[in-house]
Design an enzyme around this catalytic site. Sequence first.
Site, short mmCIF file in Angstrom:
data_model
loop_
_atom_site.label_atom_id
_atom_site.label_comp_id
_atom_site.label_asym_id
_atom_site.label_seq_id
_atom_site.Cartn_x
_atom_site.Cartn_y
_atom_site.Cartn_z
N ASP A 191 0.87 -1.18 0.00
CA ASP A 191 0.00 0.00 0.00
C ASP A 191 0.91 1.23 0.00
OD1 ASP A 191 -2.32 1.77 0.35
OD2 ASP A 191 -3.34 -0.05 1.00
N HIS A 266 -2.74 3.24 -4.92
CA HIS A 266 -2.28 2.89 -3.57
C HIS A 266 -0.87 2.34 -3.58
CE1 HIS A 266 -5.61 3.41 -0.71
NE2 HIS A 266 -6.44 3.10 -1.70
N GLU A 332 -9.97 2.29 -5.19
CA GLU A 332 -9.72 3.71 -4.90
C GLU A 332 -8.60 4.31 -5.75
OE1 GLU A 332 -11.02 4.03 -0.27
OE2 GLU A 332 -9.02 3.22 -0.63
C1 ACM Z 1 -10.66 -0.89 0.72
O1 ACM Z 1 -11.13 -0.89 1.87
N1 ACM Z 1 -10.13 0.21 0.22
C2 ACM Z 1 -10.70 -2.07 -0.12
#
Ligand code: ACM
Length: 764
Positions: A191, A266, A332
Amino acid sequence: MKIKFIFILSLTTTLCVAQQTVNIIPQPVSIQQQSGNFILTGNTAIQYNPQQKGLKKVAKFFNLQLKNTTGFVLPVNTSLPATIQLSIEKLATIGDEGYNMDITSKAVTIKANTTAGIVYGIQSLLQTLPAIRTNAKLEIPCMSITDYPRFKYRGMHLDVSRHFFGPELIKEYIDLIASYKMNVFHWHLVDDQGWRIEIKKYPKLTSVGAWRVDQTDKIWGSRPQAKPDEKPTYGGYYTQEQIKEIIAYAAQRNVTIIPEIELPGHVASAIASYPQLCCKQQQQFPLTGGNYTGMSSNYCAGNDSAFNFLENVLTEVIDLFPSQYIHIGGDEVDKNPWKKCNRCQARIKKEGLKNEEELQSYFIKRIEKFVNSKHKKIIGWDEILEGGLAPEATVMSWRGENGGIEAAKQSHDVIMTPGKPVYFDHYQAGPEGEPIAIGGMNTLKNVYDYEPVPKELNAEEAKHVLGAQANLWTEFITTAEHVEYMILPRMPALAEVVWSPKENRNWNSFNERLQNHFKAYGEKGLHYCPGNFTVNIRPFSQNGKLFVNLSTEILNGEVYYTTDGTEPTLTSNKYSAPVEINSTGLLKASTMQNGRIMGVQAARQSFAMHKGIGKNVIYANPVSRYYMADGSNSLTDGVRGTGTVGKFWHGFSGKDLIATIDLEEAKNIQSLALGCLQNYNDWIFLPQSVKFETSVNGTDFEEVQTVNNLISINEKNAKFDFKTSFPAKTVKFIRVTAKNNICPPGHNGEGKPGWIFADEIIVD
Ligand code: ACM
Ligand code: ZN
């Protein structure tokens, strides 16, 4: 019929209190308890046929578990009067993971089709031992168990990027989830705030990307961007050797590890290591936690070398992990860098894509093709539906269940992991008195009541629901103790959801069995949440009257309440049946357990009794289906909204609230009010103004007053009643018009329409 079945089941599991209670979680398919006990001592032999592959390892695993909790290491394949026999056979109905276990006073026999089934039999057997084992007589009640899982995917996720947890915690986590027959560990290895897996071809991913500037003294969301000369010293990563050892450790417990290599967003950690992978191709700031403003966190979708990099990374990952699935993230993705990038725009043009959503879909499909070429399958978060789903992808539905429903209807496999109720980073109690957590409330009972198969799916579509998973994101979680606390006891509750037959689920029985597990946690020094002591206040109307139902999740908890705004004590009213509300005021309620009022703060609910109660409301613009509160007449139900967004508010998105109340008969009134909420971060703003009008015939309205909003739109949270008083008049209709606001400058949604949230029109 069903009710009777549940009763019989609870007879077999809890009525046998006369003998010894069996506290297995998840609840087995069937238990027939008999009289008598098997007594486990150091002189009990484990026996199996050495010709049967894998049983030697299973026996070793069993002995290790026993040693850790009882100190015993049992002799293996020795002739002794008391035995525990493990045997692989061909058994109908129980499948790959099921087991049959017979316990008599002389022997325990565990039979299964596979070693996985034997391991699960052992896990059940271990749970039948007394919780406190030191110097205890290890009696196990005689019984026959048949058991197998409802779902084949029973997952627990852990984010090790926001905070790094060493191999010891990972093994403990795997041990814990395996003890409740969960069979997938979803390892979120990548991440923005840290890359955690050694990739031999790209050493900077861990020499640079695994470390960030230490800002652990600041709250996650308020951490500043690091300066270019600050030293990243906080973090860590797993070597491939450590990962291999963890994979083997998990396999011994029938846990498959699915690695998540997040892409295309991310990934600030990867970009910090190799800046040429992002659209700007510029050196980044050192990594920080909680804030990466100004940093690129996407791979450039127009740059073939980014795909080449990912294929090399995935090759090493695939070589390492035996899992059939590789999770590729996909959630996202901020599309803005792609909008401004010449390469990305050229890709869109060349591939004939419509927009950046389709560019994301192109990205995922291209990665899927590569992963499939290696005979593996991808899982992605539900955003991978946007712009078109990759042909073979399995979808993890996290933004509610809609993504999962849509994917199943497209004949794709899905794993249900909706934020409500299986995000275990949310509060489980309080929030007063609880460690800081993200967002809303997912209590133990919310988790227990979860049904992974949405009713929108027909039987054929439902087969695509492989199971469910809980996610533990760790922005606010830095220690092993805190990890334990967030999953215990919500993970056991989820285990029962995904393992036990739906008709065997019974909250009271679970709650009773859980008490023994609490004792075992205490004995083992595990941290756990003792429960949600906040009383659930549920208003409801019946025959035109307003009542509240008060309940607590705590086993044998009682509820005490007041209606005069004072704090409940043991001399307050004890709740036994729904309480009628007939005056304006504040109700407070607390849980009592073992003679003590529990919890940090009483639960509270305001009521407003007025002349409009129960009257019909007609909206000119429809209320959002997401914020319906308790139905269409929520503005005249007397129930005031609480400080949180979800409860008892009617929401209107981008439109004015225009509500007309029909009082049914002419009434004498002298004041009107509309209750509203502001919650800046959720795009909810107090209306610009509220106009109050009255009418005697429902056609000709007369303005009473327009009340302007005087509270700043930048205020983070506010509750406000827009109110007008006037000389008494007799009217039959009331119209209220609240003017919607737009998101202010500097807000995430600047210039976009906001929401109006209203809870009550008070007519006096
Ligand atoms: C997530 O909670 N962004 C998958
Ligand atoms: Zn680009």
